[in-house]
Each structure stands twice: as C-alpha cells, then as structure tokens.
Design a protein around this motif. Structure first.
Motif, PDB file in Angstrom:
ATOM      1  N   ILE A   1       0.840  -1.210   0.000  1.00  0.00           N
ATOM      2  CA  ILE A   1       0.000   0.000   0.000  1.00  0.00           C
ATOM      3  C   ILE A   1       0.867   1.249   0.000  1.00  0.00           C
ATOM      4  N   ILE A   2       1.912   1.254   0.830  1.00  0.00           N
ATOM      5  CA  ILE A   2       2.823   2.401   0.873  1.00  0.00           C
ATOM      6  C   ILE A   2       3.497   2.596  -0.483  1.00  0.00           C
ATOM      7  N   LEU A   3       3.918   1.503  -1.094  1.00  0.00           N
ATOM      8  CA  LEU A   3       4.563   1.587  -2.397  1.00  0.00           C
ATOM      9  C   LEU A   3       3.596   2.131  -3.452  1.00  0.00           C
ATOM     10  N   PHE A   4       2.337   1.701  -3.387  1.00  0.00           N
ATOM     11  CA  PHE A   4       1.345   2.211  -4.343  1.00  0.00           C
ATOM     12  C   PHE A   4       1.143   3.709  -4.167  1.00  0.00           C
ATOM     13  N   PHE A   5       0.932   4.158  -2.936  1.00  0.00           N
ATOM     14  CA  PHE A   5       0.689   5.589  -2.727  1.00  0.00           C
ATOM     15  C   PHE A   5       1.935   6.418  -3.024  1.00  0.00           C
ATOM     16  N   GLY A   6       3.111   5.849  -2.785  1.00  0.00           N
ATOM     17  CA  GLY A   6       4.336   6.541  -3.176  1.00  0.00           C
ATOM     18  C   GLY A   6       4.431   6.690  -4.681  1.00  0.00           C
ATOM     19  N   ALA A   7       4.117   5.621  -5.405  1.00  0.00           N
ATOM     20  CA  ALA A   7       4.129   5.682  -6.868  1.00  0.00           C
ATOM     21  C   ALA A   7       3.077   6.669  -7.373  1.00  0.00           C
ATOM     22  N   LEU A   8       1.912   6.663  -6.743  1.00  0.00           N
ATOM     23  CA  LEU A   8       0.857   7.602  -7.138  1.00  0.00           C
ATOM     24  C   LEU A   8       1.311   9.045  -6.908  1.00  0.00           C
ATOM     25  N   ALA A   9       1.967   9.299  -5.790  1.00  0.00           N
ATOM     26  CA  ALA A   9       2.458  10.648  -5.510  1.00  0.00           C
ATOM     27  C   ALA A   9       3.496  11.077  -6.535  1.00  0.00           C
ATOM     28  N   VAL A  10       4.370  10.158  -6.927  1.00  0.00           N
ATOM     29  CA  VAL A  10       5.386  10.489  -7.939  1.00  0.00           C
ATOM     30  C   VAL A  10       4.728  10.752  -9.286  1.00  0.00           C
ATOM     31  N   VAL A  11       3.786   9.911  -9.677  1.00  0.00           N
ATOM     32  CA  VAL A  11       3.110  10.098 -10.970  1.00  0.00           C
ATOM     33  C   VAL A  11       2.352  11.421 -10.995  1.00  0.00           C
ATOM     34  N   VAL A  12       1.605  11.709  -9.950  1.00  0.00           N
ATOM     35  CA  VAL A  12       0.858  12.978  -9.895  1.00  0.00           C
ATOM     36  C   VAL A  12       1.828  14.152  -9.827  1.00  0.00           C
ATOM     37  N   GLY A  13       2.920  13.986  -9.076  1.00  0.00           N
ATOM     38  CA  GLY A  13       3.913  15.054  -8.975  1.00  0.00           C
ATOM     39  C   GLY A  13       4.571  15.368 -10.307  1.00  0.00           C
ATOM     40  N   ILE A  14       4.796  14.350 -11.121  1.00  0.00           N
ATOM     41  CA  ILE A  14       5.374  14.576 -12.446  1.00  0.00           C
ATOM     42  C   ILE A  14       4.332  15.154 -13.397  1.00  0.00           C
ATOM     43  N   TRP A  15       3.096  14.668 -13.284  1.00  0.00           N
ATOM     44  CA  TRP A  15       2.032  15.054 -14.205  1.00  0.00           C
ATOM     45  C   TRP A  15       1.488  16.460 -13.908  1.00  0.00           C
ATOM     46  N   LEU A  16       1.474  16.844 -12.650  1.00  0.00           N
ATOM     47  CA  LEU A  16       0.837  18.095 -12.221  1.00  0.00           C
ATOM     48  C   LEU A  16       1.389  19.332 -12.944  1.00  0.00           C
TER      49      LEU A  16
ATOM     50  N   GLY B   1      -0.024  19.925 -16.573  1.00  0.00           N
ATOM     51  CA  GLY B   1      -1.416  20.286 -16.821  1.00  0.00           C
ATOM     52  C   GLY B   1      -2.340  19.523 -15.890  1.00  0.00           C
ATOM     53  N   GLU B   2      -3.575  19.388 -16.322  1.00  0.00           N
ATOM     54  CA  GLU B   2      -4.598  18.727 -15.511  1.00  0.00           C
ATOM     55  C   GLU B   2      -4.291  17.232 -15.374  1.00  0.00           C
ATOM     56  N   VAL B   3      -4.345  16.742 -14.148  1.00  0.00           N
ATOM     57  CA  VAL B   3      -4.063  15.338 -13.865  1.00  0.00           C
ATOM     58  C   VAL B   3      -5.336  14.524 -14.083  1.00  0.00           C
ATOM     59  N   GLN B   4      -5.250  13.508 -14.921  1.00  0.00           N
ATOM     60  CA  GLN B   4      -6.367  12.586 -15.103  1.00  0.00           C
ATOM     61  C   GLN B   4      -6.161  11.462 -14.085  1.00  0.00           C
ATOM     62  N   LEU B   5      -6.980  11.481 -13.057  1.00  0.00           N
ATOM     63  CA  LEU B   5      -6.788  10.588 -11.926  1.00  0.00           C
ATOM     64  C   LEU B   5      -6.846   9.111 -12.322  1.00  0.00           C
ATOM     65  N   THR B   6      -7.714   8.764 -13.241  1.00  0.00           N
ATOM     66  CA  THR B   6      -7.827   7.359 -13.662  1.00  0.00           C
ATOM     67  C   THR B   6      -6.505   6.860 -14.237  1.00  0.00           C
ATOM     68  N   TRP B   7      -5.912   7.640 -15.138  1.00  0.00           N
ATOM     69  CA  TRP B   7      -4.645   7.229 -15.740  1.00  0.00           C
ATOM     70  C   TRP B   7      -3.512   7.265 -14.728  1.00  0.00           C
ATOM     71  N   ALA B   8      -3.564   8.213 -13.822  1.00  0.00           N
ATOM     72  CA  ALA B   8      -2.532   8.288 -12.787  1.00  0.00           C
ATOM     73  C   ALA B   8      -2.577   7.041 -11.907  1.00  0.00           C
ATOM     74  N   ILE B   9      -3.790   6.572 -11.577  1.00  0.00           N
ATOM     75  CA  ILE B   9      -3.937   5.367 -10.762  1.00  0.00           C
ATOM     76  C   ILE B   9      -3.467   4.136 -11.540  1.00  0.00           C
ATOM     77  N   VAL B  10      -3.819   4.049 -12.807  1.00  0.00           N
ATOM     78  CA  VAL B  10      -3.394   2.900 -13.621  1.00  0.00           C
ATOM     79  C   VAL B  10      -1.875   2.844 -13.714  1.00  0.00           C
ATOM     80  N   ILE B  11      -1.249   3.980 -13.960  1.00  0.00           N
ATOM     81  CA  ILE B  11       0.210   4.023 -14.051  1.00  0.00           C
ATOM     82  C   ILE B  11       0.837   3.687 -12.699  1.00  0.00           C
ATOM     83  N   ALA B  12       0.258   4.186 -11.617  1.00  0.00           N
ATOM     84  CA  ALA B  12       0.781   3.896 -10.277  1.00  0.00           C
ATOM     85  C   ALA B  12       0.652   2.416  -9.945  1.00  0.00           C
ATOM     86  N   VAL B  13      -0.442   1.784 -10.360  1.00  0.00           N
ATOM     87  CA  VAL B  13      -0.605   0.342 -10.132  1.00  0.00           C
ATOM     88  C   VAL B  13       0.480  -0.427 -10.867  1.00  0.00           C
TER      89      VAL B  13
END
Length: 85
Positions: free
Chosen positions: A12-27, A30-42
């Motif tokens: 779980i920690i690894l997933f949320f860390g990956a999600l934070a990195v993906v959103v941090g890079i994407w933010l 432009g606008e972050v598409q949460l669905t794609w950010a979650i898929v990439i983080a998974v």
C-alpha cells in the motif's frame, strides 16, 4: 499473519508513493487525469514490489508453506487414525 500484514502495508505504501510520484510529475504538465494516474501507479508499484519487496514476499510464502505442511501432516494423521479404526 504478521508477515501478511507487513507485506500488505508495504504494498500500500509503495502504491501511494508511486501515485504521488506520478501525480507530482504530471501536475506541472497540466490537468491530472486521476484514472490514468492510478493505472500508471498500479503498474509502477506492481513492478517495483516484484523487485523491492521480494524478501518480504519470500518470508510470507515461507510462513504459508510451513502452515500448509503442518495442516497436511495433521490431515494425514487424522486420515491414518480413521483407517486404523
């Protein structure tokens, strides 16, 4: 059970860390598409956990294997006892 909890919490920690990195890079882009950010983080956390969490997964698998061997031995013992009766 302890190994299961440790491994699950680390996943779980690894997933949320990956999600934070993906959103941090994407933010900033432009606008972050949460669905794609979650898929990439998974995907990233899945690959990362295969390598990073290997020792924890092996410990958990060892515990499960020992427990299964004990259950199998107990089953065989009960089966032999029934056959003797």
């Amino acid at each position: 059970m302890k190994e299961f909890v440790i491994y699950t919490v680390l996943r779980i920690i690894l997933f949320f860390g990956a999600l934070a990195v993906v959103v941090g890079i994407w933010l900033p882009l432009g606008e972050v598409q949460l669905t794609w950010a979650i898929v990439i983080a998974v995907l990233v956390s899945g690959v990362g956990s295969y390598f990073i969490l290997r020792p924890f997964r092996e410990r958990f698998a060892h515990v499960v294997e020992r427990r299964a061997e004990r259950a199998s031995a107990a089953f065989e013992e009960m089966k032999a006892k029934e056959d003797a009766d």
